[in-house]
Motif scaffolding. Sequence first.
Motif, PDB file in Angstrom:
ATOM      1  N   PHE A 197       0.890  -1.129  -0.287  1.00 60.26           N
ATOM      2  CA  PHE A 197       0.480  -0.075  -0.288  1.00 60.26           C
ATOM      3  C   PHE A 197       0.949   1.258   0.123  1.00 60.26           C
ATOM      4  O   PHE A 197       0.628   2.345   0.842  1.00 60.26           O
ATOM      5  N   ILE A 198       1.791   1.215  -0.740  1.00 60.73           N
ATOM      6  CA  ILE A 198       2.958   2.431  -0.792  1.00 60.73           C
ATOM      7  C   ILE A 198       2.393   3.282  -2.120  1.00 60.73           C
ATOM      8  O   ILE A 198       2.933   3.090  -3.025  1.00 60.73           O
ATOM      9  N   ASP A 199       1.686   3.824  -1.313  1.00 54.99           N
ATOM     10  CA  ASP A 199       1.351   5.363  -2.391  1.00 54.99           C
ATOM     11  C   ASP A 199       3.049   6.350  -3.691  1.00 54.99           C
ATOM     12  O   ASP A 199       3.782   6.413  -2.210  1.00 54.99           O
ATOM     13  N   PHE A 200       2.461   6.617  -4.398  1.00 53.97           N
ATOM     14  CA  PHE A 200       3.130   7.179  -5.042  1.00 53.97           C
ATOM     15  C   PHE A 200       4.399   6.050  -5.915  1.00 53.97           C
ATOM     16  O   PHE A 200       5.648   6.758  -5.857  1.00 53.97           O
ATOM     17  N   ALA A 201       4.545   4.680  -5.091  1.00 55.07           N
ATOM     18  CA  ALA A 201       5.398   4.028  -5.425  1.00 55.07           C
ATOM     19  C   ALA A 201       5.990   3.934  -7.223  1.00 55.07           C
ATOM     20  O   ALA A 201       7.339   4.104  -6.945  1.00 55.07           O
ATOM     21  N   PRO A 202       5.073   4.565  -7.698  1.00 52.42           N
ATOM     22  CA  PRO A 202       6.356   4.136  -9.576  1.00 52.42           C
ATOM     23  C   PRO A 202       6.080   5.555  -9.706  1.00 52.42           C
ATOM     24  O   PRO A 202       6.946   5.258 -11.330  1.00 52.42           O
ATOM     25  N   TYR A 203       5.956   6.089  -9.436  1.00 52.42           N
ATOM     26  CA  TYR A 203       6.687   7.579  -9.580  1.00 52.42           C
ATOM     27  C   TYR A 203       7.232   8.456  -8.784  1.00 52.42           C
ATOM     28  O   TYR A 203       8.074   9.155  -9.130  1.00 52.42           O
ATOM     29  N   ALA A 204       8.143   7.796  -7.931  1.00 51.40           N
ATOM     30  CA  ALA A 204       8.710   8.612  -6.586  1.00 51.40           C
ATOM     31  C   ALA A 204      10.362   8.534  -7.366  1.00 51.40           C
ATOM     32  O   ALA A 204      10.577   7.608  -7.703  1.00 51.40           O
ATOM     33  N   ASP A 205      11.167   9.538  -6.710  1.00 53.85           N
ATOM     34  CA  ASP A 205      11.928   9.614  -6.843  1.00 53.85           C
ATOM     35  C   ASP A 205      12.477   9.197  -6.022  1.00 53.85           C
ATOM     36  O   ASP A 205      14.302   8.109  -5.984  1.00 53.85           O
ATOM     37  N   PHE A 206      12.600   8.819  -4.426  1.00 48.44           N
ATOM     38  CA  PHE A 206      13.256   8.545  -3.161  1.00 48.44           C
ATOM     39  C   PHE A 206      11.722   7.671  -2.868  1.00 48.44           C
ATOM     40  O   PHE A 206      10.416   7.962  -2.474  1.00 48.44           O
ATOM     41  N   TYR A 207      12.456   6.614  -1.707  1.00 51.74           N
ATOM     42  CA  TYR A 207      11.428   6.226  -0.576  1.00 51.74           C
ATOM     43  C   TYR A 207      12.045   6.508   0.999  1.00 51.74           C
ATOM     44  O   TYR A 207      13.097   6.587   1.543  1.00 51.74           O
ATOM     45  N   PHE A 208      10.852   6.722   1.827  1.00 51.95           N
ATOM     46  CA  PHE A 208      11.619   7.322   2.670  1.00 51.95           C
ATOM     47  C   PHE A 208      11.297   6.071   3.847  1.00 51.95           C
ATOM     48  O   PHE A 208       9.300   5.636   4.037  1.00 51.95           O
ATOM     49  N   THR A 209      12.071   5.355   4.055  1.00 53.51           N
ATOM     50  CA  THR A 209      11.753   3.626   4.092  1.00 53.51           C
ATOM     51  C   THR A 209      11.676   3.588   5.907  1.00 53.51           C
ATOM     52  O   THR A 209      12.933   3.864   6.331  1.00 53.51           O
ATOM     53  N   PRO A 210      11.327   3.322   6.807  1.00 51.08           N
ATOM     54  CA  PRO A 210      11.606   2.273   7.840  1.00 51.08           C
ATOM     55  C   PRO A 210      12.055   1.296   7.979  1.00 51.08           C
ATOM     56  O   PRO A 210      11.463   0.467   7.073  1.00 51.08           O
ATOM     57  N   VAL A 211      13.267   0.729   8.794  1.00 54.32           N
ATOM     58  CA  VAL A 211      13.909  -0.198   8.867  1.00 54.32           C
ATOM     59  C   VAL A 211      14.273  -1.083   9.786  1.00 54.32           C
ATOM     60  O   VAL A 211      14.305  -0.236  10.747  1.00 54.32           O
ATOM     61  N   ARG A 212      14.318  -1.941  10.145  1.00 53.48           N
ATOM     62  CA  ARG A 212      14.874  -2.428  11.371  1.00 53.48           C
ATOM     63  C   ARG A 212      16.588  -2.706  11.043  1.00 53.48           C
ATOM     64  O   ARG A 212      16.950  -3.298  10.285  1.00 53.48           O
ATOM     65  N   THR A 213      17.166  -2.394  12.453  1.00 52.85           N
ATOM     66  CA  THR A 213      18.925  -2.445  12.156  1.00 52.85           C
ATOM     67  C   THR A 213      19.696  -2.500  13.575  1.00 52.85           C
ATOM     68  O   THR A 213      20.545  -3.069  13.377  1.00 52.85           O
ATOM     69  N   GLY A 214      18.417  -3.300  14.571  1.00 50.94           N
ATOM     70  CA  GLY A 214      19.308  -3.217  15.918  1.00 50.94           C
ATOM     71  C   GLY A 214      17.849  -3.949  16.731  1.00 50.94           C
ATOM     72  O   GLY A 214      16.857  -3.825  15.673  1.00 50.94           O
ATOM     73  N   GLY A 215      17.796  -4.770  17.524  1.00 47.17           N
ATOM     74  CA  GLY A 215      16.867  -4.627  18.158  1.00 47.17           C
ATOM     75  C   GLY A 215      16.587  -6.132  18.388  1.00 47.17           C
ATOM     76  O   GLY A 215      17.315  -6.033  17.044  1.00 47.17           O
ATOM     77  N   GLU A 216      15.044  -6.534  18.585  1.00 45.82           N
ATOM     78  CA  GLU A 216      14.463  -6.865  18.548  1.00 45.82           C
ATOM     79  C   GLU A 216      12.942  -6.781  18.322  1.00 45.82           C
ATOM     80  O   GLU A 216      12.542  -5.512  18.448  1.00 45.82           O
ATOM     81  N   ASP A 217      12.474  -7.916  17.660  1.00 42.81           N
ATOM     82  CA  ASP A 217      10.501  -7.569  17.338  1.00 42.81           C
ATOM     83  C   ASP A 217       9.632  -6.695  18.611  1.00 42.81           C
ATOM     84  O   ASP A 217       9.835  -8.097  19.661  1.00 42.81           O
ATOM     85  N   GLY A 218       9.137  -5.989  17.974  1.00 39.96           N
ATOM     86  CA  GLY A 218       8.295  -5.472  19.049  1.00 39.96           C
ATOM     87  C   GLY A 218       9.177  -4.331  19.868  1.00 39.96           C
ATOM     88  O   GLY A 218       8.626  -3.568  19.972  1.00 39.96           O
TER      89      GLY A 218
END
Length: 429
Positions: free
Chosen positions: A168-189
């Motif tokens: 459900f990522i709006d503007f995905a086909p049209y965007a020049d970049f994606y502002f994206t949360p990711v997990r880089t550490g810690g545990e799920d939750g």
Amino acid sequence: MIGEDTFLTNAEEQYLADAITTLETEVFVDGLGYDHFRALDENEVSREVWQEYVSRMGEAGFNCISVPEEYGGPGGTILQTVLAEQAIGYCGNIVHACQTSLTQHVGRTMYEHGNRHIKETYLEPMASGDLVVSQAYTEPRSGTDIAHLETSAERDGDEWVVNGEKRFIDFAPYADFYFTPVRTGGEDGDRDGVSIIVIDRETGGIELVEDQSDWHGFRGTGASWMQFDDVRVPEENLVGAEGEAWAYITDELNLEHLTVARYCLGASQQALEIAANYTANREVNERPVSRYQAVNHKIAEMTTRLDGAYLLNTRAARIMDDRGVSAGRMESAMAKWLGNDLAHDIADTCIQIMGGIGTTTSYPIEQIQRDVRAGRFMGGATEVMKSVVQSDAYKELLDEEFDGDLVGNEREGLPWLNVDQQPARTRDE
């Protein structure tokens, strides 16, 4: 506002009026007018169209409004931000307002936490209208529950390697970049360990695996299911400190609550104005429909509630201008919940009082009704907003002097009265 707005200064009222004029005469013209609105609803849109739109908005000074001029923004206020969003929803289509809203809260986060590279490479071009932004938050198994996001990023030398899925990522086909949360550490939750990374559209390993744009309404954004497969991103594309993005995201959502509600209210005001004019001119039994109390009372109710929703939104914006975007959590949740539920209620009621013609494309009300429905879950669902309000409201409402021991024992005294204020007991007691 339908009535007089004593919450706005003369300069702020003029800003809103000027914004509407600019949008009507400089933005939503020459290929971005009514035919374009209908094309959006049919999902007939292109990357070039969205690029043209953000370019015009940049020239008009509507992107990244609260970002200072030194970083490419107009250096405006949060209140001006929501007024502009209201104007976009009123003059255009709420998907236009959504794209511009992304520049507001994503831009604010980049300004407050981004390094020089982020500001120069993404923030400033986004503000000027050279770049189209997409916010890749929602995942197949987590929406607003970002602490359970599954998209990960691992260090490999001076790069991040991103893997996961978003939907459900709006503007995905049209965007020049994606502002994206990711997990880089810690545990799920865990809240710790969540980071934000900016990912260029042309980076290898990004695939749009499903077109999800055929929504009930809110069409034209090219909403997509995305997959990241060993996507390599420069280390410097990390926004802020590693693992500390939870606070950035909650602050960003605090602002997004106001923009989403405000542009949906702007769209609903357009529907209300059309319905009022239609009922004043449509005659039944030799008198205007507006003369029937069942109709004109609905106009009165919608007008009153619309003004109330605008005032709540303005209050929250002022709090953020005074104390920063992390302030006014309860107030912004109130504005989001009431504003978005009301916007849909107004559009739906306008269809009801206009009758069958209101469901046709002769008037934009049926599209507004379908579009603003999305506002009730975008940026935080109504139910989430109620949970925020109840939590903060209890903190404000609870009184240490309320004697809980007397609850259920009211014959012994009233728990809401101080000891010195207790009524005298009778002889029998």
